[in-house]
Scaffold this active site. Structure first.
Site, PDB file in Angstrom:
ATOM      1  N   GLU A  95       0.827  -1.226   0.000  1.00  0.00           N
ATOM      2  CA  GLU A  95       0.000   0.000   0.000  1.00  0.00           C
ATOM      3  C   GLU A  95       0.853   1.265   0.000  1.00  0.00           C
ATOM      4  O   GLU A  95       0.638   2.170   0.818  1.00  0.00           O
ATOM      5  CB  GLU A  95      -0.974  -0.008   1.192  1.00  0.00           C
ATOM      6  CG  GLU A  95      -2.023  -1.082   1.071  1.00  0.00           C
ATOM      7  CD  GLU A  95      -3.144  -1.032   2.116  1.00  0.00           C
ATOM      8  OE1 GLU A  95      -3.053  -0.246   3.080  1.00  0.00           O
ATOM      9  OE2 GLU A  95      -4.118  -1.783   1.943  1.00  0.00           O
TER      10      GLU A  95
ATOM     11  N   GLU B 129      -5.378  -8.358  -0.752  1.00  0.00           N
ATOM     12  CA  GLU B 129      -6.102  -8.091   0.508  1.00  0.00           C
ATOM     13  C   GLU B 129      -7.555  -7.831   0.141  1.00  0.00           C
ATOM     14  O   GLU B 129      -7.841  -6.863  -0.586  1.00  0.00           O
ATOM     15  CB  GLU B 129      -5.536  -6.880   1.262  1.00  0.00           C
ATOM     16  CG  GLU B 129      -4.285  -7.170   2.037  1.00  0.00           C
ATOM     17  CD  GLU B 129      -3.836  -5.999   2.912  1.00  0.00           C
ATOM     18  OE1 GLU B 129      -4.689  -5.342   3.527  1.00  0.00           O
ATOM     19  OE2 GLU B 129      -2.615  -5.756   2.952  1.00  0.00           O
TER      20      GLU B 129
HETATM   21  O1  AHR Z   1      -5.328  -6.033   6.890  1.00  0.00           O
HETATM   22  C1  AHR Z   1      -5.202  -4.896   7.706  1.00  0.00           C
HETATM   23  C2  AHR Z   1      -4.480  -3.738   7.014  1.00  0.00           C
HETATM   24  O2  AHR Z   1      -5.273  -3.280   5.946  1.00  0.00           O
HETATM   25  C3  AHR Z   1      -3.153  -4.077   6.356  1.00  0.00           C
HETATM   26  O3  AHR Z   1      -2.090  -3.991   7.245  1.00  0.00           O
HETATM   27  C4  AHR Z   1      -3.027  -3.012   5.309  1.00  0.00           C
HETATM   28  O4  AHR Z   1      -2.279  -3.413   4.214  1.00  0.00           O
HETATM   29  C5  AHR Z   1      -4.464  -2.678   4.959  1.00  0.00           C
HETATM   30  O5  AHR Z   1      -4.704  -1.321   4.936  1.00  0.00           O
END
Ligand code: AHR
Length: 500
Positions: free
Chosen positions: A172, A291
């Site tokens: 990110e 994610e």
């Molecule tokens: O999964 C929780 C958080 O969400 C992770 O650390 C990050 O990559 C995302 O913003």
């Protein structure tokens, strides 16, 4: 009663890669400490791994696991987590304002994932670190040339290289919250140079560049375009992250999450293809949705309000049946797009917004969201079949012209099993679903059905009631004359297996 009609074509439109059923383990809250690892728990094995969590992760069919973050990785020194445990430093983890004991690190993760029978996806720190450290990490993990770093690994008891194939070039990096956040061109340049160096260490790696943290980021689109213009030739995949939640009582917008995910994927594919076109390249940049999940971010108190503690209880959302319906529908969107989404990770595996939950001293339990993942990874066939769907549409706050029914059909490699995944977004009505299999229909019979939703949408599983929610079976379902008929309850996700 509403109606939906589906025509199934004897034509595969995508092959499902096994990496679609990935998960994510971050050093955050109680995901590692108290989740997968807790030497003091009665369920722990001789390595300190909770065997009940391992068994549930196996039952889920998790194929790949991303590690060690997440935001955590952007301030992490992998060297802190290797070697004798007694010598490992205790550090502040600034991403989650926690204390990191480093008692679990890279080699422990590799032993854990081997026990799971899955493959690792390692993320590199491109927040506070750079090209050299990334190359050195790959040298430690993947090489055997008798160098100081490969010998160091051996001195840590790991004779053979881990041969990690998948690597994320940071996490990110578009997010201002990220430690070492960069603008698109600075990140694109760093990703390119890191990819070049890492490939010199190990040419076999598959590299994931950071895309946007979510579609609503102000830089979305421009970010992907700039980053890929800079590192298109050096990377293999671009990442997408997305978390969905229900706002107020707006169930229909919540059920639109999978349509929003679909639109996000298509937008990233268009940008990636446009960059390939500009570069006159035949290379296709595929997507790593590394994610995704339902996460009630509104409930999170925010990092700045946290006190530095070891393994604090963070974002341990308790999921309802309605959340499980949405998770099932997100998996359908991933399947549907598996011609371009070649890897995906549900974030995260345990405790932190996880399908698995633990408390010390009691057996781990399955959250409602465990079931759609476990069912999909078990039955989803090898190829996704082309279909046409006729269904009514409705507008909601977060999506226009939302199809009220969504369907995905997959077929196994030996063509002996066809599986239908259905989402009924109707809030009050059953949908009478008719699926016409045309020339595929010879000698088909219903082998099984599973459903989540329809009623008790607020039900959850918990420590005291771990078996409260289980998938049921579809009641009104038949197969005759080459047609499947099923009555889909309102707000439901279901799976029907046909034996051919
Ligand atoms: O999964 C929780 C958080 O969400 C992770 O650390 C990050 O990559 C995302 O913003």
């Amino acid at each position: 009663m509403k109606n939906a009609r589906v025509e199934v074509k004897n034509a595969p439109k995508a092959i499902v890669s096994k990496e679609l059923f990935g998960s994510f383990v971050e050093h955050m809250g109680r995901c590692v400490y108290g989740g997968i690892y807790d030497p003091s728990d009665p369920a722990a094995d001789s390595d300190g791994f909770r065997t009940d969590v391992l068994e549930l992760a196996k039952e889920m069919g998790v194929s790949v696991v991303r590690y060690p973050g997440g935001n955590f990785v952007s301030g992490y020194n992998w060297e802190d987590g290797v070697g004798p445990k007694a010598d490992r430093p205790k550090r502040l983890d600034l991403a989650w304002r926690s204390i990191e004991s480093n008692q679990f690190g890279l080699n422990e993760f590799m032993s854990w994932i081997e026990k799971l029978g899955a493959e690792p996806i390692m993320a590199m720190n491109l927040g506070t670190r750079g090209v050299l450290e990334a190359a050195q990490l790959v040298e430690y993990v993947n090489t055997d040339h008798g160098t100081t770093l490969s010998e160091l690994r051996k001195s840590h008891g790991v004779e053979e290289p881990h041969n990690v194939k998948y690597w994320c070039l940071g996490n990110e990096m578009d997010g201002p919250w990220q430690i070492g956040h960069k603008n698109a061109s600075d990140y694109g340049k760093l990703a390119k140079e890191t990819a070049k160096a890492v490939r010199l260490v190990d040419p076999e790696v598959t590299l994931v560049a950071c895309g946007s943290s979510f579609e609503e980021m102000p830089t979305f689109g421009e970010w992907e375009q700039t980053v890929l213009q800079m590192c298109h030739d050096e990377v293999d995949l671009i990442s997408l992250h997305a978390y969905y939640e229900k706002y107020g009582d707006d169930t229909l917008s919540f059920l639109a999450s999978s349509a929003r995910m679909d639109r996000f994927i298509n937008r990233v594919v268009d940008i990636a293809d446009q960059v390939s076109e500009e570069k006159r390249s035949d290379k296709k940049i595929n997507l790593a949705f590394d994610e995704w999940n339902v996460w009630y971010q509104e409930k999170f108190e925010g990092v700045n309000n946290l006190e530095f503690r070891q393994a604090p209880r963070l974002i341990e959302d308790e999921y309802t049946v309605e959340d499980a319906v949405v998770v099932g529908s997100l998996l359908m969107t991933l399947l549907k797009n598996s011609n371009r989404v070649s890897m995906a990770c549900q974030a995260q595996l345990v405790n932190i917004i996880g399908p698995i939950r633990t408390e010390p001293g009691v057996p781990a339990w399955r959250q409602t969201t465990f079931f759609p993942f476990a069912l999909t990874s078990r039955v989803a066939g090898y190829e996704v079949l082309d279909i046409s769907v006729q269904t009514e549409t409705q507008d909601c706050k977060l999506f226009q012209n939302l199809p009220m029914v969504d369907i995905v059909v997959t077929r196994s490699p030996d063509a002996k099993s066809v599986v239908i995944f259905s989402l009924n977004r109707q809030l009050e009505f059953e949908t009478d679903l008719t699926i016409n299999f045309g020339d595929l229909a010879t000698d088909m019979r219903i082998a099984s059905s599973h459903i989540l939703g329809g009623s008790d949408l607020a039900a959850t599983n918990s420590k005291d009631k771990p078996e409260n929610v289980r998938p049921g079976t579809l009641e009104k379902i038949s197969f005759a004359g080459g047609q499947l008929r099923a009555s889909l309850p309102p707000v439901s996700w279901s799976v029907i297996e046909l034996a051919v």
